[in-house]
Motif scaffolding. Sequence first.
Motif, PDB file in Angstrom:
ATOM      1  N   GLY A 162       0.812  -1.215   0.000  1.00 14.66           N
ATOM      2  CA  GLY A 162       0.000   0.000   0.000  1.00 14.66           C
ATOM      3  C   GLY A 162       0.842   1.259   0.000  1.00 14.66           C
ATOM      4  N   VAL A 163       1.879   1.282   0.834  1.00 10.93           N
ATOM      5  CA  VAL A 163       2.781   2.440   0.856  1.00 10.93           C
ATOM      6  C   VAL A 163       3.514   2.562  -0.478  1.00 10.93           C
ATOM      7  CG1 VAL A 163       4.813   3.430   1.972  1.00 10.93           C
ATOM      8  CG2 VAL A 163       3.037   2.343   3.362  1.00 10.93           C
ATOM      9  N   SER A 164       3.909   1.448  -1.039  1.00 10.83           N
ATOM     10  CA  SER A 164       4.621   1.466  -2.320  1.00 10.83           C
ATOM     11  C   SER A 164       3.745   2.015  -3.437  1.00 10.83           C
ATOM     12  CB  SER A 164       5.106   0.061  -2.675  1.00 10.83           C
ATOM     13  OG  SER A 164       6.049  -0.405  -1.733  1.00 10.83           O
ATOM     14  N   LEU A 165       2.456   1.695  -3.410  1.00 12.04           N
ATOM     15  CA  LEU A 165       1.559   2.212  -4.441  1.00 12.04           C
ATOM     16  C   LEU A 165       1.450   3.729  -4.357  1.00 12.04           C
ATOM     17  CD1 LEU A 165      -0.371   1.613  -6.756  1.00 12.04           C
ATOM     18  CD2 LEU A 165      -2.196   1.297  -5.067  1.00 12.04           C
ATOM     19  N   VAL A 166       1.425   4.278  -3.137  1.00  9.18           N
ATOM     20  CA  VAL A 166       1.404   5.733  -2.978  1.00  9.18           C
ATOM     21  C   VAL A 166       2.672   6.349  -3.576  1.00  9.18           C
ATOM     22  CG1 VAL A 166       1.418   7.615  -1.297  1.00  9.18           C
ATOM     23  CG2 VAL A 166      -0.094   5.647  -0.959  1.00  9.18           C
ATOM     24  N   CYS A 167       3.815   5.745  -3.306  1.00 10.10           N
ATOM     25  CA  CYS A 167       5.076   6.247  -3.878  1.00 10.10           C
ATOM     26  C   CYS A 167       5.069   6.149  -5.400  1.00 10.10           C
ATOM     27  CB  CYS A 167       6.256   5.460  -3.314  1.00 10.10           C
ATOM     28  SG  CYS A 167       6.558   5.705  -1.557  1.00 10.10           S
ATOM     29  N   ALA A 168       4.514   5.067  -5.927  1.00 12.00           N
ATOM     30  CA  ALA A 168       4.446   4.899  -7.380  1.00 12.00           C
ATOM     31  C   ALA A 168       3.600   5.986  -8.024  1.00 12.00           C
ATOM     32  CB  ALA A 168       3.888   3.519  -7.718  1.00 12.00           C
ATOM     33  N   LEU A 169       2.481   6.314  -7.409  1.00 13.31           N
ATOM     34  CA  LEU A 169       1.622   7.362  -7.953  1.00 13.31           C
ATOM     35  C   LEU A 169       2.309   8.728  -7.880  1.00 13.31           C
ATOM     36  CD1 LEU A 169      -1.821   6.235  -6.502  1.00 13.31           C
ATOM     37  CD2 LEU A 169      -0.932   5.905  -8.823  1.00 13.31           C
ATOM     38  N   PHE A 170       3.071   8.973  -6.820  1.00 14.30           N
ATOM     39  CA  PHE A 170       3.835  10.220  -6.724  1.00 14.30           C
ATOM     40  C   PHE A 170       4.859  10.309  -7.859  1.00 14.30           C
ATOM     41  CE2 PHE A 170       7.674  12.423  -5.301  1.00 14.30           C
ATOM     42  CZ  PHE A 170       7.159  13.673  -4.964  1.00 14.30           C
ATOM     43  N   THR A 171       5.531   9.209  -8.140  1.00 14.18           N
ATOM     44  CA  THR A 171       6.497   9.186  -9.242  1.00 14.18           C
ATOM     45  C   THR A 171       5.814   9.458 -10.570  1.00 14.18           C
ATOM     46  OG1 THR A 171       7.930   7.618  -8.067  1.00 14.18           O
ATOM     47  CG2 THR A 171       8.188   7.759 -10.459  1.00 14.18           C
ATOM     48  N   ALA A 172       4.660   8.864 -10.779  1.00 17.76           N
ATOM     49  CA  ALA A 172       3.941   9.059 -12.043  1.00 17.76           C
ATOM     50  C   ALA A 172       3.584  10.514 -12.277  1.00 17.76           C
ATOM     51  CB  ALA A 172       2.670   8.207 -12.049  1.00 17.76           C
ATOM     52  N   VAL A 173       3.306  11.255 -11.208  1.00 16.92           N
ATOM     53  CA  VAL A 173       2.903  12.651 -11.335  1.00 16.92           C
ATOM     54  C   VAL A 173       4.108  13.581 -11.491  1.00 16.92           C
ATOM     55  CG1 VAL A 173       1.773  14.561 -10.121  1.00 16.92           C
ATOM     56  CG2 VAL A 173       0.740  12.287 -10.092  1.00 16.92           C
ATOM     57  N   THR A 174       5.230  13.258 -10.854  1.00 18.16           N
ATOM     58  CA  THR A 174       6.338  14.219 -10.744  1.00 18.16           C
ATOM     59  C   THR A 174       7.572  13.898 -11.575  1.00 18.16           C
ATOM     60  OG1 THR A 174       7.217  13.057  -8.798  1.00 18.16           O
ATOM     61  CG2 THR A 174       5.618  14.825  -8.405  1.00 18.16           C
ATOM     62  N   LEU A 175       7.692  12.698 -12.129  1.00 15.66           N
ATOM     63  CA  LEU A 175       8.915  12.348 -12.860  1.00 15.66           C
ATOM     64  C   LEU A 175       9.033  13.170 -14.133  1.00 15.66           C
ATOM     65  CD1 LEU A 175      11.328  10.329 -12.747  1.00 15.66           C
ATOM     66  CD2 LEU A 175      10.019   8.891 -14.321  1.00 15.66           C
ATOM     67  N   PRO A 176      10.160  13.903 -14.329  1.00 15.20           N
ATOM     68  CA  PRO A 176      10.306  14.730 -15.532  1.00 15.20           C
ATOM     69  C   PRO A 176      10.293  13.884 -16.796  1.00 15.20           C
ATOM     70  CG  PRO A 176      11.930  15.335 -13.887  1.00 15.20           C
ATOM     71  CD  PRO A 176      11.293  14.069 -13.407  1.00 15.20           C
ATOM     72  N   ARG A 177       9.777  14.484 -17.823  1.00 16.13           N
ATOM     73  CA  ARG A 177       9.741  13.796 -19.111  1.00 16.13           C
ATOM     74  C   ARG A 177      11.115  13.851 -19.749  1.00 16.13           C
ATOM     75  NH1 ARG A 177       4.889  12.403 -21.116  1.00 16.13           N
ATOM     76  NH2 ARG A 177       3.044  13.160 -20.009  1.00 16.13           N
ATOM     77  N   GLY A 178      11.635  12.660 -20.124  1.00 17.84           N
ATOM     78  CA  GLY A 178      12.888  12.600 -20.866  1.00 17.84           C
ATOM     79  C   GLY A 178      12.594  12.311 -22.313  1.00 17.84           C
ATOM     80  N   GLU A 179      13.655  12.216 -23.122  1.00 13.36           N
ATOM     81  CA  GLU A 179      13.476  11.907 -24.536  1.00 13.36           C
ATOM     82  C   GLU A 179      13.100  10.450 -24.695  1.00 13.36           C
ATOM     83  OE1 GLU A 179      16.402  14.954 -26.914  1.00 13.36           O
ATOM     84  OE2 GLU A 179      16.974  12.878 -26.670  1.00 13.36           O
ATOM     85  N   THR A 180      12.055  10.162 -25.437  1.00 14.59           N
ATOM     86  CA  THR A 180      11.740   8.791 -25.804  1.00 14.59           C
ATOM     87  C   THR A 180      12.580   8.395 -26.997  1.00 14.59           C
ATOM     88  OG1 THR A 180      10.008   9.422 -27.349  1.00 14.59           O
ATOM     89  CG2 THR A 180       9.361   9.126 -25.045  1.00 14.59           C
ATOM     90  N   GLY A 181      12.531   7.080 -27.329  1.00 16.10           N
ATOM     91  CA  GLY A 181      13.296   6.630 -28.484  1.00 16.10           C
ATOM     92  C   GLY A 181      12.886   7.359 -29.751  1.00 16.10           C
ATOM     93  N   GLU A 182      11.570   7.592 -29.915  1.00 21.17           N
ATOM     94  CA  GLU A 182      11.103   8.270 -31.126  1.00 21.17           C
ATOM     95  C   GLU A 182      11.566   9.720 -31.132  1.00 21.17           C
ATOM     96  OE1 GLU A 182       6.994   5.657 -31.566  1.00 21.17           O
ATOM     97  OE2 GLU A 182       6.926   7.814 -31.160  1.00 21.17           O
ATOM     98  N   GLU A 183      11.529  10.386 -29.982  1.00 21.22           N
ATOM     99  CA  GLU A 183      11.968  11.773 -29.930  1.00 21.22           C
ATOM    100  C   GLU A 183      13.446  11.893 -30.231  1.00 21.22           C
ATOM    101  OE1 GLU A 183       8.728  13.233 -26.566  1.00 21.22           O
ATOM    102  OE2 GLU A 183      10.756  12.675 -26.019  1.00 21.22           O
ATOM    103  N   THR A 184      14.229  10.911 -29.702  1.00 18.51           N
ATOM    104  CA  THR A 184      15.667  10.943 -29.958  1.00 18.51           C
ATOM    105  C   THR A 184      15.951  10.787 -31.438  1.00 18.51           C
ATOM    106  OG1 THR A 184      16.088  10.033 -27.775  1.00 18.51           O
ATOM    107  CG2 THR A 184      17.851   9.827 -29.406  1.00 18.51           C
ATOM    108  N   ARG A 185      15.258   9.815 -32.061  1.00 24.31           N
ATOM    109  CA  ARG A 185      15.479   9.635 -33.493  1.00 24.31           C
ATOM    110  C   ARG A 185      15.029  10.856 -34.273  1.00 24.31           C
ATOM    111  NH1 ARG A 185      13.745   4.460 -32.103  1.00 24.31           N
ATOM    112  NH2 ARG A 185      11.596   4.952 -32.665  1.00 24.31           N
TER     113      ARG A 185
END
Length: 426
Positions: A162-185
């Motif tokens: 349960g605690v891990s799921l809360v942390c996972a949802l926090f990551t989903a909201v706050t993790l910066p967007r990096g380049e995807t493979g398509e964006e890099t290409r």
Amino acid sequence: MSAAVAAAGLSSFALLYAPQPVLPQLAAAYRLDPGSASLAIGVATASLAVAVLPLAWLAGVVGRRRVILWSVVVSAVIGLLLPLAPSFSAFLVMRGVQGVAIAGFAGVAAAYLADQVGTARLAGAVGAMIAGNSVGGMLGRLGAGFAAGPMGWHGSLVAVAGVSLVCALFTAVTLPRGETGEETRGAEEARGETRGGEEARGETRGGEEARGETRGGEEARGETRGGEEARGRRAVAVAPRGDGARLGFGLVAPFAVGALAMGAFVALYNAAGFRLAAPPISLSPAAASLVFLSYAMGTASSAAAGRLASRLGRTPALVAALAVTVVGSALTAHPSLPVIALGFAVLTAGFFAAHAIANAWVTADAPPPARGRAAGVYTLCYYLGSGAGGTLGAVVYGRAGWTWLIVMTSAWLLLAAATVLMTRRS
């Protein structure tokens, strides 16, 4: 970004090692010996190791951020379902699937950080990530151990998930967007089109000069051939830096450290619960789980490992960290509980410092296009060592006792240090 990655690490490693403090309870519930019960850890870490390289490749196609997010969410959901397993065999199957999910974070996070912060700040960023991982491992073990008394092992695993799921949802909201493979290409193609436009403009100017000179046509053709040769030279220069770039012999040392040191570390902690619960110590699950407070030492040492490596050099710092781990493991052979606790604190500090230095070594020395693959190979070695070493350690403890477990794990750590020194000389 630091908070998001730390939350993902906390979630992943709390889930991965949550069953460790309740291994004696699992053994009693399913009538298992220590070696069989330790498969609850070994299956998850082995499946993680097998899945690391495929998921590292997938992250290069769909984007590292996307793989990290799926990893933390799916692993938390499986954690909630684990207590519903009707048998130990079903429990192990679910742990295997959970290990595959966790591989998405474990195998991609270091390369994601390298993309975001660059090599100059990489050691500090990886150290901070590993510090978050160690906090997750500590809190997951402590939470499961303390909850096992009033809630049983079923309730303890649900609480951690349960605690891990809360942390996972926090990551989903706050993790910066990096380049995807398509964006890099797409970026590479855009740069190619820019260079093509510059060459086209150069050819236009060449045409204007050709019309003004008698031998302009021949010179233009010469320039064309020269352009083709120049483009050929650029292609030759770029090719070695492509996806086929070799990782190099120098990465053997950190790979060996990842496998051998992690095997020793997990072997000791897998058997710790059985030793502390058995006479003459006879601790309760909650009291025995206090040994995992030693992870606080790992949090501090991994965060400081980058500074230590910068001051002493990677090789001396890594060998020193492995030596500290050996000293700590030797202290745990003492019959006194305070000395045992001190030994676990020392060996945990040494191990996490070694892990941080080795991990940063891999991502810093690998060619940039191959960082994801290099990080995947390191994680493969790391968790194969965890799965095989952790299970073997529990078997050795069950049959020969704690002293022989210390002898075996110390030999692994010394072999890792010897590999580092031999690689330096080569």
